[in-house]
Each structure stands twice: as structure tokens, then as C-alpha cells.
Motif scaffolding. Structure first.
Motif, PDB file in Angstrom:
ATOM      1  N   ASN A 193      -0.691   7.860   0.510  1.00 46.92           N
ATOM      2  CA  ASN A 193      -1.900   7.689   0.627  1.00 46.92           C
ATOM      3  C   ASN A 193      -2.520   8.756   1.162  1.00 46.92           C
ATOM      4  O   ASN A 193      -3.545   8.888   1.669  1.00 46.92           O
ATOM      5  N   LYS A 226      -6.664   8.626   0.988  1.00 46.13           N
ATOM      6  CA  LYS A 226      -6.972   7.428  -0.144  1.00 46.13           C
ATOM      7  C   LYS A 226      -7.323   6.191   0.700  1.00 46.13           C
ATOM      8  O   LYS A 226      -6.522   5.912   1.259  1.00 46.13           O
ATOM      9  N   TYR A 231       0.914  -1.160  -0.083  1.00 45.75           N
ATOM     10  CA  TYR A 231      -0.126   0.048   0.101  1.00 45.75           C
ATOM     11  C   TYR A 231       0.989   1.304   0.049  1.00 45.75           C
ATOM     12  O   TYR A 231       0.090   2.429  -0.038  1.00 45.75           O
TER      13      TYR A 231
END
Ligand SMILES: Cc1cc2nc3c(=O)[nH]c(=O)nc-3n(C[C@H](O)[C@H](O)[C@H](O)COP(=O)(O)OP(=O)(O)OC[C@H]3O[C@@H](n4cnc5c(N)ncnc54)[C@H](O)[C@@H]3O)c2cc1C
Ligand code: SF4
Ligand code: SF4
Length: 1019
Positions: free
Chosen positions: A174, A276, A168
Motif C-alpha cells: 500500500n 494508496k 488489503y
């Protein structure tokens, strides 16, 4: 290291501290904390540093922060944003106005399910966010280990990275946008470049400056910024020409929020973050690869990542052994092992379908065969087994952190990131470096991204600083050789800002300074971090600076077990009492707190109810440990432990012992509170109410003779109000009702089943059970007898000076700090019960806080081997019955009850001593009864705590966190089970009225099931 390093930037309160406090107090709604205690508590984070802030603001709103920044700007006072303060590098330590966003700024602003984004205020904690997202099938996947306390503001500040960063990315990958306030008061939303056209003129100018720097340094960025995923040092100067292995944005466009990510609060204050999100993984599998050596494990990591795992986490041999040494974890870790591996790697796969991660697990098995290690993978597909193993990894670290003595695992090279092809060599060489410096480290964590955690053990009061620099120099040389990142997870702060120039070179370092000056020309935002930093080994900034002394204290309890030293190279610990602590070990026990902030968690478990209810740093275990440490260092004057500052910090501690079990380093605040209260009452005496409660075991026999008189307080109109005004007992509470039919005065108590020599069980009936709820003791006798045990009731020894007064564990004395009186009670108990133990009887009790003091406080009262023997044979009744059941010796004729469900609220001390499973086991013996434990912290009553008018509101708040909602939601025919007398009282008191609920002791449930059996026969 070549870069010259600036001198510490220390702000002096004389530049406006008092005036600042007054102006802030007028301008803001939140708390303005400038007292010595608050400043001391905010002087540290999870690093080795300590710098007292000018003051602290706990803002109620963004407007408060805006106002504070404006006032600070006018007065030239720096500001320092703070979340949980769990930074390991000293990011949140500084001579500034600390703005603690974690208490009130915790709104989740908006969820766009389709677009998979969410807006959050900076004080939102990661677990809180993920709890909110779970029902939507989403999560924020930067899963830092401190997820229970880390705030999103702090995570963005540090560019934090989780265990699954390989799948991720880090925070920078993010965060979509940050709404920020600059030090000159300008507000702007930093986000995708294409959306920043309408930004204020000041920001437009700023962006032009940033672009110019980016273009000018384009080539140098390419040369100097490490090309690894885990690079969090310096500013993200590469936003315009990314160097990260993973693109910062999906379309590789520029997003200026990414420059704020990882800027450690030095550029702007983040007031809202747009994040996100990712879909929650539907399926997970885990392959545990067993390696003969750590080297081999590290060598294989680069091959494993080709299988696209979501995590590859290392557990080395030391940690395996630590886990195996713990009975709670041995079975779990053993399931993961094949033979005696030198290290294991936990390789996780996630996927939308069940088949996907399963097939990659098969690929892993095949790959290990190809790599010459066939049969080395333990396949774990069961979610429960996987979770249990992840927990073991965390616990192993905790045990490592709980090393007693002045040598501690120190975080300064804990997160260097090196490309995977060099990982094995790096680990090997660094281990040799440690050995050369007479120390060692345990290796663990993120093998997938080349960021292994390791903390060499150093004594930061003695030669630690010298060794730290020497090790850092050697480690950095290796990192450079391997083209890695010196800061791969934890940021720069005080420990690594001086290395920013080293890592990125003088040219980019100057560019960083330009960036800083563009955003914050007056240098007011968290100065001295990332640019213009201090030396990592500037001892004047250490938590234990040169000249640090612990004040001598004559302690009431025995703390010598903490008064030890350790050998950094071997881990050997000197005998108790040899550590040189002038406070007899109490000082070193307090210093066990390494400020990691885990006591600010809100998840399962107990710790820390007063923080959960107040969200005040002062009322967390960490806040208390820091207060005690500072008191012992003389910060609060000659009164030290007896000072008002200490007293205030401990006031809301309910002595639940949650920290004793759940704090990673085993800080036992309940015990520390006894010691501090002891010092306090010696210096100031005890208020009347406290004296009344403390001496209850002495006057209880008289009250029981005239219960109508003793109960007048709750029967005579107006008496409760008088008791509140005069003594401080809350008029909103009913006090426990005195009974004439005490257990020990009853026929049931005088009829023993056997002469002492033949008793199997000696029932220790505590003061509360005897005088307020004798039916519980009668039930215990019935149950034990029904199971065929010969029962004797504990009574004072013949030689006792007060042979007719019931035995008492001394709990009420301990709660008031009257340790000498508690010791006198304990001696009576030991004298009476040790002979029974020696004859082979088990000592069984009902009230957790009373019985378990035989296993806890009795051992630090100087009672010697006798107390140890007693403690090993003292059980709660459910522990005794569960043990007998496990051994196949328990035959209880129980019949199903009309109720089929039981809601169990375990007493905090039951949880602290692992006695909850015994309770569920025993309840499970009742046919057809399903047991649901309430995931609750303390009930909030906590002995006499909740009866105190001053504590009433906090007490109710604690109960309302989880316990009362669960009780209210329980169907009317659900049995509510609570073994603690105060828990039962709290439940009754706060559900009073129509539909009110009564909780009962587990033994009463068993008694009912027995009675039904007697009436009906087997159900
Ligand atoms: C035992 C332990 C394990 C850890 N594990 C991990 C891990 O797995 N991964 C990881 O990345 N880190 C880890 N950390 C480090 C730390 O927990 C993380 O960096 C965490 O995200 C910090 O969050 P916080 O709320 O404590 O931030 P703080 O420490 O309070 O602040 C962090 C930085 O952010 C700044 N900041 C805070 N709020 C704002 C704001 N509103 N505006 C601007 N700046 C702000 C602060 O000034 C500071 O510079 C660990 C630490 C410990 C002690
Ligand atoms: S008291 Fe324990 S849990 Fe809390 S910060 Fe200190 S070490 Fe961590
Ligand atoms: S004993 Fe309980 S209330 Fe007190 S500090 Fe520990 S966890 Fe918090």
C-alpha cells in the motif's frame, strides 16, 4: 540457530555526545534533548529492551532532520528514526541520536481523490489520517491495532499489517513512493522503477547495485523467501521477483519504495510517503463462528478464507472468560456465544452493496454446516453490535496484559506466520512447548493469514531469557517445517535480527548486508537491526538487565496489591505484599507500563490530556511511568522520586485518572503522582501557593466569615498581578468567589428529615460546594426530598477533635502530596459516615473528585475494612438516582424545561469510574431533554492546575482540544452540564465576555425541572 551473531553495537557518548548536543542546538529549530530523563524515556519501546540513546531530537521540520543527519555523519553518530515507539521488537531502541518525528512532522501533504492517493509526513498517525479521509469516503486500510498512536513512518518502517490484511495486504502493498534522505545526505524519491530515471547519480548507482543483487540472488530468493502474505523479516529483497501471495504492485512492476518498507530505519530516513487509499467499505457483516475446540477453529480457518472475508480473527477460551468476567463486556460476548465454545472466530465481510456481505454471511452459515458444525454461527448485521464485539476482543487482550507480578506476557514469537493448512497443528504443538517450559499463552488475532498472536508468560529478571531462547528455538523449527515466516507482523529489531540469517540463509543474509552497505556505507542508520544484529537474549540490552535493583522506598500509600508474584503456568497470584518489592509495591505498579504507547492516542476517552496538549513524550503516561521506573532504579541519583527529573515529568499530569481506566495495564498515574509528590515535599518542602491550596479546608471557615476580604484578589485593581508575582496564581484567571451563605451554615443544612437511624441518604457536602457553590447542595436536598428520600447532611462525628469543622475528603492535601494530612481528613470522614452506612444509608456526594476519592484513595490509606465498607456505599448523586431509577424506586415529578438540549461535559473522574451513563440516564428523566455528551478529555482546570500561572497556557490548550469548541458551537439555549466545579469554572472563565456560557451541575437541572413542575404541573 546456526548463524554467528555480532556483538552489540553500542555507541559511547564520549565519542561526541556533549559536542553533538551543542552543534545540534545551533543548527536546528526543534528540541534537542540530551538530559538523563529524556534519554531514559527514549531508551525503550514496547519490547523488552532498553538502550540509552546518545540524545534525542524532536525536529520541527525536514530541514532539522537534514541538518542533524549531516552533523551525525560528521561526528560518526548513528541516527534512529522514531514514530510512536510502539515497536514490539526493539526497533527503536539503540545508542544513537533518536529523531522523534511524531510531534511536528505530521502534515498530510496532498490528497488525490480520483487517483486515491495521499502524501503524508512520517509523523502522521493512522487514525489522524483516516479521520481526515473519512469525509472523502476513503481510508488507508492497513488497520493496525495501534492505529491511535502508530505513525505512518513507523508503519512503513516495520511493514505493518492490519487485521484486514487478507483483503488489503500489508504496508508494502500500500506504499506507492517514499521521499527519503540517505545517510550521506542524498535525497531521492523511491518509487516505481520506471519513474526513477532522473534520480541523482548516487541513487542511480545504488539502484544498479540493487538490481545486480536481485538478479544474482534470483534463485535463492525463490528458495528462501517464505511465500506467505505475512512475511516482514529481513529486507524486501524480492521486490524484483515477488514471493508474496499478493503482488506488490497492480501490474507486477518493480517499485523501489518497497525495499525501504520494512527496513526499520536502517537504510534511509523517510520524509514523505505516498500511500494508496481504498474506498471506505459501505457495508459490513460479521459472522461469529462457535467452535468446540481451539484446534477445530484453527483447522477450519483455511476453509473460511475461501469465502473472501476481510478478517478472520480468533478469540480463544481464555479471552472469552476474561471478557465474561468483566460486567461491561459480559452481555456483548454472551450475544456472540452459542453454549460454551472452546474458541470463536470473528469472520467479517465487507461490500459495496448491502446484499453482497449478507449473501457471503449466508455462505458462511452453509459452509459451517458442511464442515459438520451446523447452527454454530451467530449472525451480526448491526454495526453497533459488531463494533462492540471488536472492542471486547481488544479489551480481553488488555486484561491479559494487566497481569500483576514479575512474569509478563513477552512478545518474541507473537507473530509467526504459518500456512493455514498447518495452523491447527502449529497451535497445538506450540501450546505443548509452552507447557514443557512451565508457561502458557493466550491465542488471539489474525487466523485469516496464519498469524496468531501469543505471548508466553516469562519472568525476564530471572529465568525468562533462557526460556525465551528455548521456546524460540522450538517455535522456529516448526515454522521452518511448515515453510512459514518467523516474523509475520512485528519485524526484526533486537529480538529477531539474529534470526534473519536463520530464516533466509547465509547467502541472502550476506545480500542483505550488501544492501545495507549500498544505502548506508558508514553504518549510521539504526545499526544492529535486520543485519549484524545482537543476540535476542543479550541480557545487557534488557529493560531489566542483570543487577537491576529497585531502590527501597517507604511509601505513604498502600501499594501492596501490586507487590505480588505470579505463577506463569497457572496464572495464580501470591497474596498482596509478598512480591519482594523494596518499594512496597510502588515499583511493581510503575513497572506495569509495558510501553505500548496507547497513552499517545487522540481518540475518544480521556487519556492523556497533557500529552494531547503538548505531544511531548515526557508528558505522556508512558513518559512518566518510565521516569518513575528509572528514578526507582537509581538513574536520577539518590533523590529518586524526589528528584527534579521526576517532578518535571509529573508537573503537567492533571491527575485526571484517565490512565487508570484506559491504560491497558491499568497504570494509575494520578495515584503515583500523589506518592511522588509526597516524597518530593518531604525532601524539599512545599511552596507557599501549594501550601495555601492544600490547607484550604482548614482556613476556609475563616475566609467564609469575611468573604469580601478573601475576594479582594479579584476585586482590588492590581491584586491579581500581585498574586501572580508573589504566589504564582495566574492573573488571567478569576479565582472561585468565597460566599458567606455557605451551605453548612444555612438553615437548609441544619434541617434533617429524619433521625439518623431512619435517613435513607446522607449528603456529603464537599469543601468546594459548601463554600463556593452552596446552591448545588440545596438543589441536591430538594431533589432527594422531592423523590421521597429522608435526607441527612453529613457532619463530623461527635468524638471528632474538630466537631464543628466540615468534613473534607482531603483532596487538596492529596494534590500536594500531604498524605498524612489527607489521611487525617479521611479518618474523620470514615468515623462520621461509617455508622450511617451501617444503619443502611447511602452516602451521596456532588463533586466527582471529592466523592470518588472515598472509592479510590481512601482504599490505599491503610483505613482497613471500614474504608472498604464506606466505598461500597458512596455514590455520586446521579449514580444514586440512576440506581434507584433502574430499580423502579425513583419517583421524581419533573416537567419539561424551556431548553430541549443539554451538552454534557463529564468530569474525568466520572469517566474513570464509569459514572457518565448515570448522568445521561438522570438527565434523560427530564421530559423532552436530549443529551449530547462532549467527546472531550480533561477540561484543563483540574483542581488548582489551571489557576497556576505556569500552567495557564497548557490548561487553555487542553480545553481547546474539544470542550471549548463544542461549548462555543452549542446553541445559546442549550444547557451546558458539568458536574466538576473546576470544569464549570474553566468553561465560565474561557468563554467570559459577550455570549459567555455558564455550566451547571446535573442536580441543578433536575431542580429546575422540579420547580417547573411545582409551577406548572406535569409538562
Ligand atoms: C499492543 C500492540 C499491538 C500492535 N498491533 C500491531 C498490529 O496490529 N499490526 C502491526 O503490524 N503491528 C502492530 N504492533 C507493532 C507496532 O505498533 C507497529 O509496527 C506500528 O506500525 C509502529 O508504528 P510506530 O509509529 O510506533 O513506529 P516506531 O516503533 O516508532 O518505529 C518503527 C520502525 O520504523 C522506523 N521509522 C520510524 N519513522 C521513520 C522514518 N521517518 N524513516 C525511516 N524509518 C522510520 C523506526 O526506526 C523503527 O524501525 C503492535 C504493537 C503493540 C504494542
Ligand atoms: S502507561 Fe499504559 S497506555 Fe501508556 S504505554 Fe504504559 S502501559 Fe501503555
Ligand atoms: S492522570 Fe491523566 S494527565 Fe496524568 S498521566 Fe494519567 S491520563 Fe495523563
Amino acid at each position: 540457530m546456526s548463524e554467528a551473531v555480532a556483538q552489540p553495537l553500542v555507541f559511547h557518548a564520549s565519542r561526541g555526545g556533549g559536542d553533538l548536543a551543542a552543534r545540534l542546538a545551533r543548527a536546528v529549530e526543534g528540541d534537542v534533548l540530551f538530559d538523563a530523563g529524556s534519554r531514559g524515556r527514549y531508551a525503550t519501546d514496547a519490547s523488552i529492551y532498553q538502550v540509552e540513546p546518545v540524545g534525542v531530537l524532536v525536529p520541527k521540520s525536514v530541514d532539522d532532520v537534514r541538518a542533524a543527519i549531516a552533523i551525525c555523519r560528521e561526528q560518526g553518530v548513528p541516527v534512529l528514526a522514531r514514530g510512536a515507539g510502539s515497536s514490539q521488537c526493539g526497533q527503536t531502541v539503540g545508542a544513537a541520536l533518536v529523531i522523534d518525528c511524531s510531534k511536528h512532522l505530521s502534515r498530510i501533504a496532498g490528497l488525490d481523490r480520483e487517483g486515491m492517493t495521499v502524501g503524508v509526513e512520517p509523523g502522521v498517525v493512522l487514525d489522524q489520517l483516516n479521520g481526515f479521509l473519512k469525509p472523502h469516503g476513503l481510508w488507508f486500510p492497513v488497520d493496525v491495532s495501534t492505529s491511535a498512536q502508530a505513525t505512518l513512518g513507523g508503519m512503513a518502517g516495520n511493514n505493518s499489517c492490519g487485521s484486514r490484511s487478507i483483503a488489503y495486504g500489508n504496508m508494502v502493498h500500500n506504499v506507492l513512493a517514499i521521499d527519503a534522505i540517505l545517510s550521506d545526505g542524498t535525497q531521492a524519491r523511491f518509487g516505481p522503477e520506471k519513474e526513477m530515471g532522473g534520480a541523482p547519480a548516487r541513487v542511480g548507482e545504488l539502484l544498479r547495485g540493487l538490481r545486480a543483487i536481485g538478479e544474482r540472488e534470483h534463485d535463492e530468493i525463490g528458495r528462501k523467501v517464505p511465500k506467505v502474505l505475512r512475511r516482514v523479516g529481513g529486507y524486501n529483497i524480492d521486490v524484483c521477483c515477488p514471493q508474496s501471495e499478493r503482488p506488490y504492485t497492480a501490474d507486477e512492476s518493480v517499485n523501489f519504495a518497497h525495499l525501504l518498507v520494512g527496513s526499520e530505519g536502517t537504510l534511509a530516513w523517510s520524509r514523505e510517503l505516498t500511500l494508496k487509499l481504498a474506498p471506505l467499505p459501505a457495508h459490513r457483516t460479521l459472522g461469529v463462528v462457535n467452535f468446540p475446540t481451539l484446534y477445530k477453529a484453527m483447522e477450519s480457518a483455511r476453509h473460511l478464507v475461501a469465502l473472501r472475508p476481510s478478517a478472520v480473527e480468533l478469540v480463544d477460551r481464555t479471552m472469552i472468560d476474561l471478557a465474561r468476567g468483566n460486567p461491561a463486556f459480559r452481555a456483548v460476548i454472551d450475544r456472540a456465544l452459542i453454549g460454551e465454545p472452546g474458541a470463536i472466530l470473528l469472520v467479517e465481510f465487507i461490500g459495496e452493496t448491502r446484499a453482497d456481505p449478507l449473501s457471503r454471511l449466508k455462505d458462511l452459515v452453509a459452509l459451517m454446516g458442511d464442515l459438520g458444525l451446523p447452527g454454530s454461527v451467530v449472525e451480526m448485521t448491526d454495526a453497533g453490535a459488531q463494533r462492540a464485539l471488536w472492542d471486547v476482543r481488544k479489551a480481553g487482550l488488555n486484561i491479559m496484559m494487566s497481569l500483576r507480578g514479575d512474569g509478563k506476557p513477552v512478545s518474541f514469537i507473537e507473530d509467526c506466520a504459518v500456512p493455514l493448512e498447518h495452523l491447527a497443528e502449529y497451535v497445538d504443538r506450540l501450546t505443548q512447548v509452552f507447557a514443557r517450559h512451565g508457561t502458557r499463552g493466550t491465542w488471539y488475532a489474525h487466523a485469516s493469514v496464519g498469524t496468531l498472536h501469543v505471548r508466553p508468560i516469562l519472568d525476564m529478571r530471572r529465568d525468562g531469557a533462557t526460556k525465551m531462547r528455548a521456546i524460540a528455538e522450538e517455535a522456529s523449527a516448526m515454522v521452518r517445517e511448515y515453510k512459514g515466516a518467523f516474523s509475520g507482523e512485528h519485524g526484526d529489531g533486537l529480538v529477531r535480527s539474529e534470526w534473519v540469517g536463520w530464516q533466509f540463509g547465509p547467502r541472502l543474509n550476506r545480500a542483505f548486508e550488501e544492501i545495507k552497505d549500498l544505502f548506508d556505507p558508514a553504518g549510521l542508520m539504526n545499526p544492529g537491526k535486520i543485519v549484524r544484529g545482537t543476540r535476542m537474549d543479550d541480557a545487557s540490552l534488557f529493560r531489566f538487565p542483570p543487577g537491576h535493583r529497585t531502590q527501597p522506598v517507604k511509601t505513604a500509600l498502600d501499594w501492596t496489591a501490586w507487590d505480588v508474584q505470579n505463577d506463569a503456568a497457572t496464572g495464580a497470584v501470591t497474596p498482596p505484599g509478598t512480591g519482594g518489592d523494596p518499594a512496597g509495591g510502588f515499583g511493581k505498579a510503575v513497572e506495569m507500563c509495558n510501553n505500548n504507547g496507547h497513552c499517545r492516542k487522540f481518540d475518544a476517552g480521556t487519556m492523556c490530556p497533557s500529552y494531547r496538549a503538548t505531544r511531548d513524550e515526557e508528558h505522556s503516561t508512558r513518559g512518566r511511568a518510565n521516569t518513575l521506573r528509572l528514578a526507582l532504579s537509581g538513574r536520577f541519583g539518590a533523590e529518586a522520586l524526589a528528584s527534579d527529573t521526576v517532578h518535571a515529568a509529573l508537573d503537567l499530569c492533571v491527575s485526571c485518572k484517565g490512565c487508570r481506566r484506559e491504560c491497558p495495564t491499568g497504570v494509575d498515574m494520578a495515584k503515583m503522582k500523589i506518592e511522588a509528590l509526597h516524597q518530593r515535599q518531604r525532601a524539599h518542602g512545599l511552596p507557599l501557593r501549594a501550601r495555601l491550596i492544600a490547607h484550604l479546608p482548614r482556613w476556609a471557615p475563616w475566609a467564609a466569615r469575611v468573604p469580601w476580604l478573601a475576594n479582594l484578589r479579584d476585586t482590588l485593581p492590581g491584586a491579581a498581578q500581585v498574586s501572580e508575582a508573589w504566589l504564582g496564581f495566574s492573573a488571567r484567571r478569576a479565582l472561585p468567589a468565597w460566599r458567606r451563605d455557605t451551605f453548612l451554615g444555612s438553615a437548609g443544612a441544619s434541617r434533617d428529615d429524619a433521625p439518623p437511624a431512619n435517613a435513607d441518604v446522607v449528603l456529603f457536602v464537599d469543601t468546594f460546594t459548601n463554600y463556593f457553590e452552596p446552591e448545588n447542595a440545596h438543589a441536591a436536598v430538594s431533589v432527594l426530598r422531592a423523590a421521597g428520600y429522608r435526607v441527612q447532611v453529613a457532619r463530623a462525628a461527635v468524638a471528632d477533635t474538630e466537631p464543628s469543622r466540615p468534613l473534607c475528603c482531603g483532596r487538596t492535601y492529596l494534590a500536594a502530596g500531604l498524605v498524612d494530612e489527607a489521611k487525617a481528613e479521611a479518618r474523620r470522614v470514615v468515623a462520621a459516615l461509617l455508622p450511617c452506612v451501617e444503619r443502611g444509608a447511602a452516602i451521596v456526594g456532588l463533586e466527582p473528585s471529592c466523592l470518588l476519592s472515598l472509592r479510590d484513595e481512601f482504599l490505599v490509606m491503610g483505613l482497613g475494612e471500614a474504608a472498604q465498607r464506606l466505598s461500597e456505599n458512596a455514590f455520586l448523586i446521579e449514580e444514586f438516582l440512576a440506581r434507584e431509577h433502574r430499580a423502579g424506586r425513583l419517583a421524581l415529578p419533573l416537567t419539561a424545561l424551556p431548553q430541549t438540549r443539554a451538552l454534557l461535559h463529564a468530569h474525568c473522574h466520572q469517566k474513570a469510574f464509569d459514572a457518565v451513563t448515570a448522568t445521561t440516564t438522570v438527565l434523560g428523566l427530564v421530559p423532552g431533554l436530549s443529551v449530547e455528551p462532549v467527546e472531550s478529555s480533561c477540561c484543563g482546570m483540574a483542581g488548582s492546575f489551571g489557576y497556576d500561572a505556569a500552567h495557564y497556557d497548557v490548561s487553555v490548550k487542553m480545553a481547546e482540544l474539544a470542550l471549548l469548541p463544542a461549548v462555543r458551537a452549542a446553541a445559546p439555549d442549550t444547557l451546558i452540564v458539568a458536574d466538576g466545579t473546576s470544569c464549570r469554572h474553566q468553561i465560565a472563565d474561557l468563554t467570559r465576555g459577550p455570549g459567555g456560557r455558564e455550566a451547571m451541575h446535573v442536580v441543578r437541572v433536575l431542580e429546575r425541572a422540579l420547580e417547573r413542575h411545582a409551577k406548572q404541573g406535569p409538562g
